[in-house]
Write a protein that holds these residues in place. Structure first.
Motif, PDB file in Angstrom:
ATOM      1  N   LEU A  13       0.853  -1.184   0.000  1.00  0.00           N
ATOM      2  CA  LEU A  13       0.000   0.000   0.000  1.00  0.00           C
ATOM      3  C   LEU A  13       0.889   1.233   0.000  1.00  0.00           C
ATOM      4  CD1 LEU A  13      -2.705  -1.065   2.629  1.00  0.00           C
ATOM      5  CD2 LEU A  13      -2.875  -1.135   0.124  1.00  0.00           C
ATOM      6  N   GLN A  14       0.645   2.141  -0.894  1.00  0.00           N
ATOM      7  CA  GLN A  14       1.485   3.313  -1.118  1.00  0.00           C
ATOM      8  C   GLN A  14       1.230   4.372  -0.040  1.00  0.00           C
ATOM      9  OE1 GLN A  14       0.822   4.806  -5.037  1.00  0.00           O
ATOM     10  NE2 GLN A  14       2.118   6.606  -4.806  1.00  0.00           N
ATOM     11  N   PRO A  15       2.246   4.711   0.777  1.00  0.00           N
ATOM     12  CA  PRO A  15       2.020   5.675   1.863  1.00  0.00           C
ATOM     13  C   PRO A  15       1.702   7.095   1.384  1.00  0.00           C
ATOM     14  CG  PRO A  15       3.984   4.367   2.277  1.00  0.00           C
ATOM     15  CD  PRO A  15       3.583   4.100   0.858  1.00  0.00           C
ATOM     16  N   THR A  16       2.443   7.582   0.371  1.00  0.00           N
ATOM     17  CA  THR A  16       2.225   8.927  -0.159  1.00  0.00           C
ATOM     18  C   THR A  16       2.468   8.922  -1.658  1.00  0.00           C
ATOM     19  OG1 THR A  16       4.513   9.767  -0.064  1.00  0.00           O
ATOM     20  CG2 THR A  16       3.228   9.846   1.989  1.00  0.00           C
ATOM     21  N   LYS A  17       2.192  10.038  -2.304  1.00  0.00           N
ATOM     22  CA  LYS A  17       2.424  10.162  -3.743  1.00  0.00           C
ATOM     23  C   LYS A  17       3.909  10.137  -4.097  1.00  0.00           C
ATOM     24  CE  LYS A  17      -1.816  12.737  -4.752  1.00  0.00           C
ATOM     25  NZ  LYS A  17      -2.399  14.007  -5.272  1.00  0.00           N
ATOM     26  N   LYS A  18       4.764  10.347  -3.108  1.00  0.00           N
ATOM     27  CA  LYS A  18       6.204  10.349  -3.355  1.00  0.00           C
ATOM     28  C   LYS A  18       6.818   8.954  -3.255  1.00  0.00           C
ATOM     29  CE  LYS A  18       6.375  14.859  -3.757  1.00  0.00           C
ATOM     30  NZ  LYS A  18       6.660  15.489  -5.077  1.00  0.00           N
ATOM     31  N   HIS A  19       6.050   7.995  -2.763  1.00  0.00           N
ATOM     32  CA  HIS A  19       6.549   6.634  -2.622  1.00  0.00           C
ATOM     33  C   HIS A  19       6.324   5.829  -3.904  1.00  0.00           C
ATOM     34  CE1 HIS A  19       6.574   7.714   1.644  1.00  0.00           C
ATOM     35  NE2 HIS A  19       7.305   6.633   1.854  1.00  0.00           N
ATOM     36  N   HIS A  20       6.940   4.665  -3.950  1.00  0.00           N
ATOM     37  CA  HIS A  20       6.766   3.756  -5.081  1.00  0.00           C
ATOM     38  C   HIS A  20       5.274   3.519  -5.304  1.00  0.00           C
ATOM     39  CE1 HIS A  20       6.988   0.154  -7.571  1.00  0.00           C
ATOM     40  NE2 HIS A  20       8.301   0.304  -7.661  1.00  0.00           N
ATOM     41  N   PRO A  21       4.820   3.583  -6.543  1.00  0.00           N
ATOM     42  CA  PRO A  21       3.380   3.382  -6.789  1.00  0.00           C
ATOM     43  C   PRO A  21       2.946   1.930  -6.634  1.00  0.00           C
ATOM     44  CG  PRO A  21       4.552   3.566  -8.865  1.00  0.00           C
ATOM     45  CD  PRO A  21       5.568   3.845  -7.790  1.00  0.00           C
ATOM     46  N   VAL A  22       1.683   1.745  -6.331  1.00  0.00           N
ATOM     47  CA  VAL A  22       1.078   0.418  -6.428  1.00  0.00           C
ATOM     48  C   VAL A  22       0.867   0.143  -7.917  1.00  0.00           C
ATOM     49  CG1 VAL A  22      -0.948  -0.994  -5.928  1.00  0.00           C
ATOM     50  CG2 VAL A  22      -0.079   0.577  -4.185  1.00  0.00           C
ATOM     51  N   ILE A  23       1.476  -0.878  -8.423  1.00  0.00           N
ATOM     52  CA  ILE A  23       1.325  -1.223  -9.840  1.00  0.00           C
ATOM     53  C   ILE A  23      -0.013  -1.908 -10.070  1.00  0.00           C
ATOM     54  CG2 ILE A  23       2.314  -2.467 -11.790  1.00  0.00           C
ATOM     55  CD1 ILE A  23       3.967  -0.055 -10.719  1.00  0.00           C
ATOM     56  N   ARG A  24      -0.392  -2.748  -9.126  1.00  0.00           N
ATOM     57  CA  ARG A  24      -1.718  -3.365  -9.204  1.00  0.00           C
ATOM     58  C   ARG A  24      -2.103  -3.931  -7.840  1.00  0.00           C
ATOM     59  NH1 ARG A  24      -2.619  -8.996 -10.254  1.00  0.00           N
ATOM     60  NH2 ARG A  24      -0.744 -10.248  -9.929  1.00  0.00           N
ATOM     61  N   PHE A  25      -3.392  -4.132  -7.641  1.00  0.00           N
ATOM     62  CA  PHE A  25      -3.897  -4.785  -6.441  1.00  0.00           C
ATOM     63  C   PHE A  25      -4.105  -6.262  -6.752  1.00  0.00           C
ATOM     64  CE2 PHE A  25      -5.076  -0.374  -5.519  1.00  0.00           C
ATOM     65  CZ  PHE A  25      -4.568  -0.262  -4.225  1.00  0.00           C
TER      66      PHE A  25
END
Length: 324
Positions: free
Chosen positions: A262-274
């Motif tokens: 789960l991505q903590p903020t917009k600056k972190h690695h994105p979730v590619i998929r659930f």
């Protein structure tokens, strides 16, 4: 009001201490995917949550439940289950997935092990998980502090079983041996992701060093349960995950956890998929077939979630396997 007040305190501290992730401040924003229904959790607010929070605050302790923004905090703290994060709240590494503060940590608190032990006793924990930030600034990576914390818990709560979730002690000769000598019941070190993603997700770590660390625990003390976990949804391929399982079994790791990133903020690695619950079920079946004593794989699985119940299941699984 206690929860609101605590959030205000944390916000004030953040303003005084500067940005939580200075190394990410100038990175471009990453897309944030909408969470599917199976990711939803209830907000904390039951009486047990407030009691756990009060004990943590009274002892001046840090928990990974808060620092990493764990989605299960409401459920766990209501049951008075907290994962203590020792050696401060500031990590010397800057992993792309992690919400723990990064920067230069302060000096170790010599009284912290005793306070952890006292808090464990007051919470009445049958099983406790102790983790830490990475402390690359220390000669032993904080291994002796882990050992002192284990001994302090044994003194304060002799019947409590202890699980440690340690850093990799990269380039810290003799560090692992100090922790193993203190005889935790479970030694956990998370791989976090598949090797092909290490440079972008976990750049300060080395995949095969982490595998070797877990293998070395078994060589030093075969009675200690070993455990590791990964997140999925970071861009890994299915075959990468299956190979990782094989690598962990080669190291004789007993317990594997797999959860959704789960991505903590917009600056972190994105979730590619659930990853769907059905896919998690498939991973669990395959990992069990590969020989792990225990597997926990679901969207909301986290290393410390249900750790006490899982420890009982681990012991039972070992006894069952020994019969054959």
């Amino acid at each position: 009001m206690p929860v609101v007040f605590d959030l205000l305190q944390r916000d004030t501290r953040a303003k005084l201490d500067g940005p939580r992730h200075p190394e990410k401040a100038h990175r471009p924003d990453q897309p944030v995917l909408k969470k599917p229904d199976w990711i939803r959790v209830k907000a904390p607010g039951k009486p047990g949550y407030a009691e756990t929070q009060a004990i943590v605050r009274q002892h001046g302790l840090v928990t990974v439940c808060e620092e990493a923004g764990c989605p299960n905090i409401g459920e766990c703290w209501d049951k008075k289950h907290a994962t203590f994060m020792i050696m401060g709240d500031t990590c010397t590494r800057a992993c792309a997935f992690c919400n723990v503060r990064t920067g230069m940590p302060g000096a170790l608190d010599a009284d912290e092990p005793a306070r952890v032990g006292d808090a464990v006793a007051k919470l009445g924990l049958g099983h406790v998980v102790v983790t830490s930030v990475d402390r690359d600034d220390l000669a032993d990576g904080g291994a002796e502090h882990f050992a002192r914390t284990i001994r302090a818990i044994r003194d304060a709560a002799p019947t409590t079983t202890i699980e440690v979730l340690t850093p990799d002690f990269l380039r810290k000769p003799g560090a692992l041996e100090k922790v193993v000598e203190a005889k935790p019941d479970v030694f956990n070190h998370n791989l976090e992701t598949v090797p092909s993603l290490y440079l972008t997700v976990r750049p300060g770590a080395r995949y095969f060093h982490s595998i070797r660390l877990l293998q070395r625990v078994k060589e030093l003390d075969a009675t200690i349960f070993t455990k590791s976990g990964i997140m999925v949804g970071l861009g890994e391929e299915r075959n990468d995950v299956l190979q990782l399982m094989d690598d962990l079994r080669t190291a004789e790791v007993d317990f594997l956890t797999i959860g959704q990133y789960l991505q903590p903020t917009k600056k972190h690695h994105p979730v590619i998929r659930f990853v769907t619950p059905e896919e998690f079920g498939s991973y669990a079946s395959i990992a069990t077939a590969k020989g792990f004593l225990l597997v926990s794989a679901s969207p909301l699985t986290r290393s410390s979630h249900h750790a006490g119940e899982d420890f009982a299941r681990l012991k039972a699984a070992r006894l069952e396997r020994a019969r054959f």
